[in-house]
Design an enzyme around this catalytic site. Structure first.
Site, PDB file in Angstrom:
ATOM      1  N   LYS A  10       0.863  -1.372   0.045  1.00  7.22           N
ATOM      2  CA  LYS A  10      -0.525  -0.197   0.097  1.00  7.22           C
ATOM      3  C   LYS A  10       1.047   1.241  -0.366  1.00  7.22           C
ATOM      4  O   LYS A  10       0.551   2.146  -0.473  1.00  7.22           O
ATOM      5  CB  LYS A  10      -1.060  -0.187   1.350  1.00  7.22           C
ATOM      6  CG  LYS A  10      -0.441   0.052   2.306  1.00  7.22           C
ATOM      7  CD  LYS A  10      -1.592   0.285   3.306  1.00  7.22           C
ATOM      8  CE  LYS A  10      -0.703   0.333   5.359  1.00  7.22           C
ATOM      9  NZ  LYS A  10      -1.561   0.346   6.644  1.00  7.22           N
TER      10      LYS A  10
ATOM     11  N   ASP B 180      -5.311   0.987   2.285  1.00  4.66           N
ATOM     12  CA  ASP B 180      -5.401   2.171   3.491  1.00  4.66           C
ATOM     13  C   ASP B 180      -6.638   1.991   4.761  1.00  4.66           C
ATOM     14  O   ASP B 180      -7.645   1.094   4.094  1.00  4.66           O
ATOM     15  CB  ASP B 180      -4.575   3.571   3.204  1.00  4.66           C
ATOM     16  CG  ASP B 180      -5.751   4.032   2.873  1.00  4.66           C
ATOM     17  OD1 ASP B 180      -6.631   3.747   2.515  1.00  4.66           O
ATOM     18  OD2 ASP B 180      -4.989   5.402   2.332  1.00  4.66           O
TER      19      ASP B 180
END
Length: 283
Positions: free
Chosen positions: A153, A183
Site C-alpha cells: 500500500k 489503507d
C-alpha cells in the site's frame, strides 16, 4: 471466527463505482484541493521538481502508523523540507520523523528510507524528476522490487503522490493499471458502503481486511469499484481519501459531512451518495 464469514460483494462494488462515476468532475476539483496536492506544489516551488520528486516518494514510503492525520502530516512535511537548507538524506528525514511524531516502527522506516535513497531510482530522479510520469507502472515495479516485489500500500501510495507531482508540473501522468492503496480509509470505505459483508464492528474489521488472507480480496473489490465506475484507481483514492475521511471525522453524519466537504474542498457531494457510502456503518 468472525473473519471466516467475511465476503466481498462485487455487485455492490459495481453499484458504488457507478455512483462515484457521476462525480468525476468533482474528483478533479478534489484532487487540486487535497492538502497533499498542495504540499506537493509547495515542495516543487521551493526545491524544484527533481529534489521534490525524491522527497515526495521517500516520505510516502514511511507514511504509515502516523500519530496525526495524513493531511496534517503532509503539511508539516512540506513546511519542513521547503527550507532549502534541509538535505535530502536519511539524517534529515530522521530529524523530521522525530519532530512530526512519526516514530512508530522507526527502525523499520529508517531501513525503508535508506534502501530507497541509495537506489538507482533516486539517481535517475536527480537528473529528471518527471522521468516516470509517462510510465507510472514502471515506477511501481521498481519500487516494489526494492521491498520484496509484492503488493504494498505504501508503494502504490508513493506512485499516487508522484502522479500529483507530475500533474502539478503540467505533465499528465499515465495512471492506468495502478492499484489502489489499501489503507485505513479505503478499508473503512469498503465496510461502510456494504461492499464487505459478514464482518463485525468497523474498528475490528478494518484491521482484518487490510492484512492477512483478505487483503487481496479487498484490493480486488476496490479494483471492481474502479472498473465499474470507469475510474482509474488514483481517481477513486482521491475521492475515498478525502470524502471517507470527512465521514469518519463526523461519525458518518452525512448532512454534517456534506457541509464540511463544501467548506474544505469547495465541492458538493449529493447527500444520497454519502448515504450509500455510509449505509453499513456499525458502531
Amino acid at each position: 471466527m468472525v473473519g471466516d464469514l467475511i465476503r466481498f460483494n462485487h455487485e455492490r462494488a459495481c453499484f458504488i463505482g457507478r455512483r462515484i462515476s457521476m462525480l468525476k468532475h468533482v474528483i478533479e476539483i478534489l484532487r487540486h484541493t487535497d492538502p497533499q496536492f498542495k504540499a506537493v506544489e509547495s515542495l516543487i516551488s521551493s526545491r524544484g521538481v527533481n529534489e521534490a520528486s525524491i522527497l515526495i516518494i521517500a516520505n510516502s514510503l514511511i507514511s504509515y502508523q502516523l500519530s496525526v492525520k495524513g493531511e496534517e502530516y503532509w503539511v508539516m512535511f512540506s513546511h519542513y523540507f521547503s527550507d532549502k537548507g534541509k538535505s535530502v538524506g536519511l539524517n534529515e528525514f530522521t530529524s523530521f520523523m522525530g519532530l512530526s511524531g512519526n516514530t512508530r516502527l522507526l527502525d523499520q522506516k529508517k531501513r525503508r528510507l535508506a534502501r530507497f535513497l541509495s537506489s538507482s531510482i533516486v539517481r535517475e530522479l536527480s537528473d529528471d524528476g518527471l522521468k516516470y510520469c509517462v510510465d507510472l507502472l514502471e515506477l511501481n515495479r521498481q519500487l516494489s522490487m526494492l521491498y520484496g516485489g509484492d503488493y504494498s500500500k505504501t508503494v502504490v501510495f508513493a506512485v499516487k503522490m508522484y502522479s500529483y507531482l507530475c500533474e502539478a508540473s503540467g505533465v499528465k501522468p499515465l495512471t492506468a493499471g495502478i492499484k489502489p492503496p489499501l489503507d485505513m480509509r479505503n478499508a473503512l470505505f469498503l465496510l461502510s458502503s456494504c461492499i464487505v459483508e459478514g464482518c463485525g464492528a468497523d474498528t475490528e474489521c478494518v484491521g482484518k481486511i487490510m492484512s492477512g488472507r483478505h487483503r487481496n480480496e479487498a484490493v480486488n473489490a476496490l479494483l471492481k469499484v474502479c472498473e465499474c465506475g470507469g475510474l482509474n484507481c488514483i481517481e477513486l483514492d482521491v475521492f475515498t481519501w478525502l470524502v471517507t475521511g470527512v465521514l469518519r471525522d463526523t461519525g458518518f453524519n452525512v448532512y454534517k459531512s456534506s457541509r464540511l466537504i463544501k467548506e474544505r474542498y469547495g465541492v458538493e457531494i449529493p447527500v444520497d451518495t454519502l448515504q450509500e457510502i455510509s449505509l453499513c456503518v456499525k458502531s
